[in-house]
Design a protein around this motif. Structure first.
Motif, PDB file in Angstrom:
ATOM      1  N   GLU A  49     -21.530   9.663  27.205  1.00 30.13           N
ATOM      2  CA  GLU A  49     -21.189   8.610  28.146  1.00 30.13           C
ATOM      3  C   GLU A  49     -20.783   9.186  29.504  1.00 30.13           C
ATOM      4  O   GLU A  49     -20.226  10.291  29.590  1.00 30.13           O
ATOM      5  CB  GLU A  49     -20.048   7.742  27.605  1.00 30.13           C
ATOM      6  CG  GLU A  49     -20.399   6.951  26.364  1.00 30.13           C
ATOM      7  CD  GLU A  49     -20.394   7.792  25.105  1.00 30.13           C
ATOM      8  OE1 GLU A  49     -20.901   7.326  24.075  1.00 30.13           O
ATOM      9  OE2 GLU A  49     -19.882   8.930  25.160  1.00 30.13           O
ATOM     10  N   GLY A  70     -19.967   4.716  29.884  1.00 28.98           N
ATOM     11  CA  GLY A  70     -21.029   4.201  29.035  1.00 28.98           C
ATOM     12  C   GLY A  70     -22.276   5.059  29.182  1.00 28.98           C
ATOM     13  O   GLY A  70     -22.254   6.113  29.832  1.00 28.98           O
ATOM     14  N   ARG A  87     -27.875  -0.343  30.134  1.00 26.36           N
ATOM     15  CA  ARG A  87     -26.680   0.129  29.435  1.00 26.36           C
ATOM     16  C   ARG A  87     -26.855  -0.084  27.942  1.00 26.36           C
ATOM     17  O   ARG A  87     -27.305  -1.145  27.501  1.00 26.36           O
ATOM     18  CB  ARG A  87     -25.439  -0.616  29.937  1.00 26.36           C
ATOM     19  CG  ARG A  87     -24.142  -0.120  29.286  1.00 26.36           C
ATOM     20  CD  ARG A  87     -22.931  -0.761  29.937  1.00 26.36           C
ATOM     21  NE  ARG A  87     -22.873  -2.196  29.701  1.00 26.36           N
ATOM     22  CZ  ARG A  87     -22.136  -3.043  30.429  1.00 26.36           C
ATOM     23  NH1 ARG A  87     -21.437  -2.581  31.451  1.00 26.36           N
ATOM     24  NH2 ARG A  87     -22.121  -4.330  30.147  1.00 26.36           N
ATOM     25  N   GLU A  89     -25.574  -1.016  24.468  1.00 29.01           N
ATOM     26  CA  GLU A  89     -24.505  -1.827  23.921  1.00 29.01           C
ATOM     27  C   GLU A  89     -24.711  -1.971  22.413  1.00 29.01           C
ATOM     28  O   GLU A  89     -25.777  -1.628  21.888  1.00 29.01           O
ATOM     29  CB  GLU A  89     -24.475  -3.200  24.603  1.00 29.01           C
ATOM     30  CG  GLU A  89     -24.231  -3.111  26.101  1.00 29.01           C
ATOM     31  CD  GLU A  89     -24.243  -4.467  26.777  1.00 29.01           C
ATOM     32  OE1 GLU A  89     -24.427  -5.476  26.065  1.00 29.01           O
ATOM     33  OE2 GLU A  89     -24.074  -4.518  28.017  1.00 29.01           O
ATOM     34  N   LYS A  90     -23.711  -2.474  21.708  1.00 25.12           N
ATOM     35  CA  LYS A  90     -23.800  -2.581  20.264  1.00 25.12           C
ATOM     36  C   LYS A  90     -24.976  -3.449  19.838  1.00 25.12           C
ATOM     37  O   LYS A  90     -25.613  -3.193  18.818  1.00 25.12           O
ATOM     38  CB  LYS A  90     -22.495  -3.146  19.701  1.00 25.12           C
ATOM     39  CG  LYS A  90     -21.315  -2.183  19.791  1.00 25.12           C
ATOM     40  CD  LYS A  90     -20.073  -2.779  19.160  1.00 25.12           C
ATOM     41  CE  LYS A  90     -18.897  -1.804  19.216  1.00 25.12           C
ATOM     42  NZ  LYS A  90     -17.674  -2.387  18.611  1.00 25.12           N
ATOM     43  N   ARG A  94     -29.371  -3.411  27.419  1.00 22.93           N
ATOM     44  CA  ARG A  94     -29.416  -4.521  28.350  1.00 22.93           C
ATOM     45  C   ARG A  94     -29.667  -3.973  29.747  1.00 22.93           C
ATOM     46  O   ARG A  94     -29.225  -2.877  30.073  1.00 22.93           O
ATOM     47  CB  ARG A  94     -28.104  -5.307  28.350  1.00 22.93           C
ATOM     48  CG  ARG A  94     -27.753  -5.947  27.023  1.00 22.93           C
ATOM     49  CD  ARG A  94     -28.672  -7.108  26.698  1.00 22.93           C
ATOM     50  NE  ARG A  94     -28.280  -7.809  25.498  1.00 22.93           N
ATOM     51  CZ  ARG A  94     -28.745  -7.534  24.289  1.00 22.93           C
ATOM     52  NH1 ARG A  94     -29.602  -6.528  24.131  1.00 22.93           N
ATOM     53  NH2 ARG A  94     -28.360  -8.229  23.236  1.00 22.93           N
ATOM     54  N   ARG A 112     -33.090  -8.806  28.531  1.00 22.22           N
ATOM     55  CA  ARG A 112     -32.339  -8.748  27.283  1.00 22.22           C
ATOM     56  C   ARG A 112     -33.321  -8.784  26.123  1.00 22.22           C
ATOM     57  O   ARG A 112     -33.525  -9.817  25.487  1.00 22.22           O
ATOM     58  CB  ARG A 112     -31.362  -9.918  27.199  1.00 22.22           C
ATOM     59  CG  ARG A 112     -30.496  -9.917  25.935  1.00 22.22           C
ATOM     60  CD  ARG A 112     -29.551 -11.081  25.936  1.00 22.22           C
ATOM     61  NE  ARG A 112     -28.577 -10.977  26.996  1.00 22.22           N
ATOM     62  CZ  ARG A 112     -27.969 -12.018  27.565  1.00 22.22           C
ATOM     63  NH1 ARG A 112     -28.278 -13.231  27.190  1.00 22.22           N
ATOM     64  NH2 ARG A 112     -27.081 -11.825  28.512  1.00 22.22           N
TER      65      ARG A 112
END
Length: 352
Positions: A49, A70, A87, A89-90, A94, A112
């Motif tokens: 990150e 991140g 980025r 993300e879980k 996105r 997305r």
């Protein structure tokens, strides 16, 4: 930074004062087209990150804009009014748009995909009309693109394409043409071209077919396509026209690792990296029109490459598979390499 090809080196960001134990380092994420704005990441220790910061090159001052820790890819708009970034993300990757001067909490989502794993690396179009995200998506079968020139509508306007199983896809766009490196129906990889005005799969064109050498990466710069392949465990670079015609090969300094040249599509030059066991990290300038290249920068490492010699030899494994071995020795030394019975694929000795 250099303000001219032969100008002196200038420090933009010095990581040394950022931590007393010198475990913090910085990396470029993107540079604006006019070179006045730099996005860079601050990484602490061995983390993946980074914290993203923006540097005004003229004043050498950071902007107030910052992205929290991140995993990111960043692409600055030509106008410098904002930038796109992807980025992890879980829920999956996105793609966001950030307006300079606004807090990151107000950044809007512009892409997305329904992915559970992968990467999305956003590149803004040089024409100022961003086209699809430039993702490297692994392990997915669903691809999508969206024209980002307008805000999303109530329904997601991303246009999906099902293209069958694929482990890797890498996209580069030039205007309405999308170039894709994929291993779909080509384990060694191939390069396709898609007209985004008519992106139906039956209209996709194969520019560079699969060959014996696996394609590692590709780039577009100076009106040309550059393809990096793996040849006997060493990088090889080739230049192609936008129509897929092979123009020439790029001569490298020997066995080693190279990057696909990078630069502006409308420019006349590109830059690529090369290094080897006895050659420090080097950057070469390449004239895309004439094919000439010259050393632009090399890491200041106390090594005399003229005193060293690099050879590649091959050995057969128990099942007959040929295995390469790179040997770096003092130039002029006699050397032998015999195969011991206990280890059929290992060079036993290198001696003076």
């Amino acid at each position: 930074m250099k303000e001219a090809l032969d100008g002196p080196d200038q420090v933009l960001v010095d990581p040394a004062p950022l931590s007393p134990d010198h475990t913090t380092w910085v990396s470029f994420l993107d540079i604006s087209e006019d070179g006045k704005l730099v996005a860079y990441g601050i990484r602490r220790g061995g983390e993946d990150e980074v914290t993203v910061k923006l540097l005004d090159v003229d004043s050498r001052r950071n902007l107030a804009d910052e992205l929290p820790r991140g995993r990111y890819d960043v692409s600055i708009e030509p106008s410098r009014a904002g930038f796109y970034y992807s980025r992890f993300e879980k829920a999956g990757p996105r793609v966001y748009h950030h307006v300079i001067g606004q807090p990151a909490s107000q950044d809007r989502v512009v892409f997305r995909p329904g992915l559970r794993a992968g990467e999305a690396d956003r590149r803004a179009s040089l024409r100022g009309r961003p086209l699809p995200p430039d993702p490297c998506l692994r392990g997915q079968r669903r691809r999508a693109h969206r024209n980002l020139g307008a805000r999303p509508r109530a329904r997601d306007s991303a246009r999906p394409h099902r293209q069958g199983p694929s482990r890797q896809v890498l996209w580069r766009n030039r205007g309405d043409t999308l170039y894709i490196h994929t291993d779909w129906k080509a384990p060694h990889g191939r390069i396709l071209a898609i007209d985004l005005r008519n992106p139906a799969r039956d209209r996709w064109r194969e520019l560079i077919p699969e060959g014996e050498e696996p394609i590692e990466s590709f780039s577009i710069a100076g009106g040309m396509l550059f393809v990096e392949t793996l040849r006997n465990c060493s990088s090889a670079l080739a230049v192609f026209s936008p129509e897929g015609r092979r123009v020439r090969d790029i001569d490298l300094a020997g066995i080693g690792s190279a990057s696909a040249p990078g630069g502006n599509w409308s420019g006349h030059e590109a830059f690529f990296q090369f290094n080897s066991f006895h050659i420090p990290e080097s950057i070469y300038r390449y004239d895309t029109a004439g094919g000439k290249q010259s050393l632009w920068w090399r890491a200041n490492v106390p090594i005399d490459r003229d005193q060293l010699e690099l050879k590649q030899v091959w050995y057969a494994s128990k099942d007959g598979t040929k295995i390469p071995c790179s040997c770096c020795i003092a130039r002029g030394c006699a050397w032998t390499a015999r195969i011991p019975s206990s280890s059929p694929a290992t060079a036993d000795s290198i001696s003076a």
